[in-house]
Design a protein around this motif. Structure first.
Motif, PDB file in Angstrom:
ATOM      1  N   ASP A  29       0.843  -1.196   0.000  1.00  0.00           N
ATOM      2  CA  ASP A  29       0.000   0.000   0.000  1.00  0.00           C
ATOM      3  C   ASP A  29       0.880   1.248   0.000  1.00  0.00           C
ATOM      4  N   ARG A  30       0.598   2.155  -0.914  1.00  0.00           N
ATOM      5  CA  ARG A  30       1.404   3.383  -1.034  1.00  0.00           C
ATOM      6  C   ARG A  30       1.432   4.171   0.273  1.00  0.00           C
ATOM      7  N   ALA A  31       0.407   4.041   1.099  1.00  0.00           N
ATOM      8  CA  ALA A  31       0.358   4.781   2.369  1.00  0.00           C
ATOM      9  C   ALA A  31       1.478   4.378   3.324  1.00  0.00           C
ATOM     10  N   VAL A  32       2.090   3.193   3.104  1.00  0.00           N
ATOM     11  CA  VAL A  32       3.169   2.762   4.002  1.00  0.00           C
ATOM     12  C   VAL A  32       4.519   2.645   3.282  1.00  0.00           C
ATOM     13  N   TRP A  33       4.615   3.181   2.066  1.00  0.00           N
ATOM     14  CA  TRP A  33       5.904   3.183   1.375  1.00  0.00           C
ATOM     15  C   TRP A  33       6.933   3.917   2.239  1.00  0.00           C
ATOM     16  N   GLY A  34       8.167   3.459   2.171  1.00  0.00           N
ATOM     17  CA  GLY A  34       9.262   4.115   2.879  1.00  0.00           C
ATOM     18  C   GLY A  34       9.360   3.749   4.348  1.00  0.00           C
ATOM     19  N   GLN A  35       8.546   2.802   4.809  1.00  0.00           N
ATOM     20  CA  GLN A  35       8.556   2.414   6.221  1.00  0.00           C
ATOM     21  C   GLN A  35       9.215   1.052   6.449  1.00  0.00           C
ATOM     22  N   GLY A  36       9.844   0.490   5.418  1.00  0.00           N
ATOM     23  CA  GLY A  36      10.529  -0.785   5.565  1.00  0.00           C
ATOM     24  C   GLY A  36       9.635  -2.001   5.482  1.00  0.00           C
ATOM     25  N   VAL A  37       8.377  -1.806   5.142  1.00  0.00           N
ATOM     26  CA  VAL A  37       7.423  -2.915   5.101  1.00  0.00           C
ATOM     27  C   VAL A  37       7.810  -3.936   4.030  1.00  0.00           C
ATOM     28  N   ALA A  38       8.114  -3.475   2.826  1.00  0.00           N
ATOM     29  CA  ALA A  38       8.446  -4.400   1.737  1.00  0.00           C
ATOM     30  C   ALA A  38       9.682  -5.225   2.084  1.00  0.00           C
ATOM     31  N   GLY A  39      10.703  -4.592   2.609  1.00  0.00           N
ATOM     32  CA  GLY A  39      11.925  -5.314   2.954  1.00  0.00           C
ATOM     33  C   GLY A  39      11.690  -6.375   4.004  1.00  0.00           C
ATOM     34  N   ARG A  40      10.918  -6.044   5.013  1.00  0.00           N
ATOM     35  CA  ARG A  40      10.623  -7.032   6.062  1.00  0.00           C
ATOM     36  C   ARG A  40       9.749  -8.158   5.526  1.00  0.00           C
ATOM     37  N   ALA A  41       8.800  -7.826   4.665  1.00  0.00           N
ATOM     38  CA  ALA A  41       7.931  -8.858   4.083  1.00  0.00           C
ATOM     39  C   ALA A  41       8.734  -9.799   3.183  1.00  0.00           C
ATOM     40  N   VAL A  42       9.625  -9.251   2.381  1.00  0.00           N
ATOM     41  CA  VAL A  42      10.458 -10.096   1.516  1.00  0.00           C
ATOM     42  C   VAL A  42      11.315 -11.031   2.373  1.00  0.00           C
ATOM     43  N   ALA A  43      11.917 -10.515   3.429  1.00  0.00           N
ATOM     44  CA  ALA A  43      12.736 -11.358   4.312  1.00  0.00           C
ATOM     45  C   ALA A  43      11.899 -12.483   4.920  1.00  0.00           C
ATOM     46  N   LEU A  44      10.682 -12.177   5.348  1.00  0.00           N
ATOM     47  CA  LEU A  44       9.808 -13.198   5.921  1.00  0.00           C
ATOM     48  C   LEU A  44       9.430 -14.262   4.883  1.00  0.00           C
ATOM     49  N   LEU A  45       9.126 -13.821   3.666  1.00  0.00           N
ATOM     50  CA  LEU A  45       8.775 -14.781   2.621  1.00  0.00           C
ATOM     51  C   LEU A  45       9.966 -15.681   2.301  1.00  0.00           C
ATOM     52  N   LEU A  46      11.153 -15.105   2.217  1.00  0.00           N
ATOM     53  CA  LEU A  46      12.333 -15.908   1.887  1.00  0.00           C
ATOM     54  C   LEU A  46      12.638 -16.938   2.968  1.00  0.00           C
ATOM     55  N   GLU A  47      12.244 -16.661   4.199  1.00  0.00           N
ATOM     56  CA  GLU A  47      12.380 -17.666   5.263  1.00  0.00           C
ATOM     57  C   GLU A  47      11.448 -18.850   5.015  1.00  0.00           C
ATOM     58  N   LEU A  48      10.291 -18.586   4.392  1.00  0.00           N
ATOM     59  CA  LEU A  48       9.309 -19.636   4.105  1.00  0.00           C
ATOM     60  C   LEU A  48       9.614 -20.415   2.829  1.00  0.00           C
ATOM     61  N   VAL A  49      10.441 -19.841   1.973  1.00  0.00           N
ATOM     62  CA  VAL A  49      10.718 -20.410   0.654  1.00  0.00           C
ATOM     63  C   VAL A  49      12.147 -20.964   0.647  1.00  0.00           C
ATOM     64  N   PRO A  50      12.292 -22.283   0.799  1.00  0.00           N
ATOM     65  CA  PRO A  50      13.640 -22.848   0.847  1.00  0.00           C
ATOM     66  C   PRO A  50      14.320 -22.943  -0.521  1.00  0.00           C
ATOM     67  N   GLU A  51      13.521 -22.912  -1.597  1.00  0.00           N
ATOM     68  CA  GLU A  51      14.100 -23.069  -2.934  1.00  0.00           C
ATOM     69  C   GLU A  51      15.061 -21.929  -3.258  1.00  0.00           C
ATOM     70  N   ARG A  52      16.126 -22.279  -3.906  1.00  0.00           N
ATOM     71  CA  ARG A  52      17.051 -21.329  -4.487  1.00  0.00           C
ATOM     72  C   ARG A  52      17.459 -21.927  -5.822  1.00  0.00           C
ATOM     73  N   PRO A  53      17.636 -21.158  -6.826  1.00  0.00           N
ATOM     74  CA  PRO A  53      17.568 -19.699  -6.828  1.00  0.00           C
ATOM     75  C   PRO A  53      16.127 -19.193  -6.854  1.00  0.00           C
ATOM     76  N   VAL A  54      15.976 -17.918  -6.494  1.00  0.00           N
ATOM     77  CA  VAL A  54      14.699 -17.219  -6.549  1.00  0.00           C
ATOM     78  C   VAL A  54      14.897 -16.011  -7.457  1.00  0.00           C
ATOM     79  N   HIS A  55      13.968 -15.825  -8.360  1.00  0.00           N
ATOM     80  CA  HIS A  55      14.025 -14.722  -9.310  1.00  0.00           C
ATOM     81  C   HIS A  55      13.054 -13.620  -8.893  1.00  0.00           C
ATOM     82  N   ALA A  56      13.354 -12.409  -9.313  1.00  0.00           N
ATOM     83  CA  ALA A  56      12.452 -11.273  -9.132  1.00  0.00           C
ATOM     84  C   ALA A  56      12.653 -10.335 -10.312  1.00  0.00           C
ATOM     85  N   ARG A  57      11.647  -9.540 -10.577  1.00  0.00           N
ATOM     86  CA  ARG A  57      11.705  -8.579 -11.687  1.00  0.00           C
ATOM     87  C   ARG A  57      11.129  -7.261 -11.213  1.00  0.00           C
TER      88      ARG A  57
END
Length: 158
Positions: free
Chosen positions: A88-116
């Motif tokens: 949500d744009r209302a919370v941009w710049g508050q570190g939400v995306a970075g923390r969410a990505v870190a949490l998801l990567l903890e749940l996803v054991p597969e490597r490599p992981v791609h992003a675009r």
């Protein structure tokens, strides 16, 4: 300021909120690679039905201090594991995306992981590189939100 970020499965009650996030004009422009018509609720609902019924997809909402502030997913395309997220744009710049990505990567054991990411979306590229992704190339692809082809940065987490 969001203090706590968590992830949980998408519930029916979340869909209205996620739909509103994904049709915000500034967010749509930054994401670039979106639905042809972000305001088409019928197409959104059909897409969400397909995603939520696919066992290869991990589809979650991002909670910020207990309320839905975005979505994040892991999916497979042509054998490659990829992640995507929307905040949500209302919370941009508050570190939400970075923390969410870190949490998801903890749940996803597969490597490599791609992003675009759209090449001009520096904030999203920064989130991914801080999570350990490295830029491995660029492609030119059609971005429905912009109605033209644009450069897309391809990232990889080994």
């Amino acid at each position: 300021m969001i203090r706590e970020v968590a992830l949980r499965g998408v519930e029916d009650a979340d869909l209205d909120t996620v739909f509103e996030f994904m049709r915000d004009p500034e967010s749509v422009w930054m994401a670039a690679f979106t639905a042809e018509d972000p305001g088409d609720r019928e197409a959104f609902d059909a897409h969400m039905r397909r995603v939520r019924s696919n066992p290869e997809v991990i589809n979650l909402v991002i909670l910020g201090d207990g309320r839905v502030v975005g979505s994040i997913a892991r999916f497979v395309v042509d054998g490659d594991t990829e992640i995507t997220y929307w905040v949500d744009r209302a919370v941009w710049g508050q570190g939400v995306a970075g923390r969410a990505v870190a949490l998801l990567l903890e749940l996803v054991p597969e490597r490599p992981v791609h992003a675009r990411v759209a090449a001009d979306n520096a904030a999203s590229a920064r989130v991914l590189t801080r999570a350990g992704f490295q830029v491995v190339g660029t492609e030119v692809s059609y971005a429905a939100a912009r109605g033209t082809e644009i450069e897309e940065t391809v990232l990889l987490l080994s």
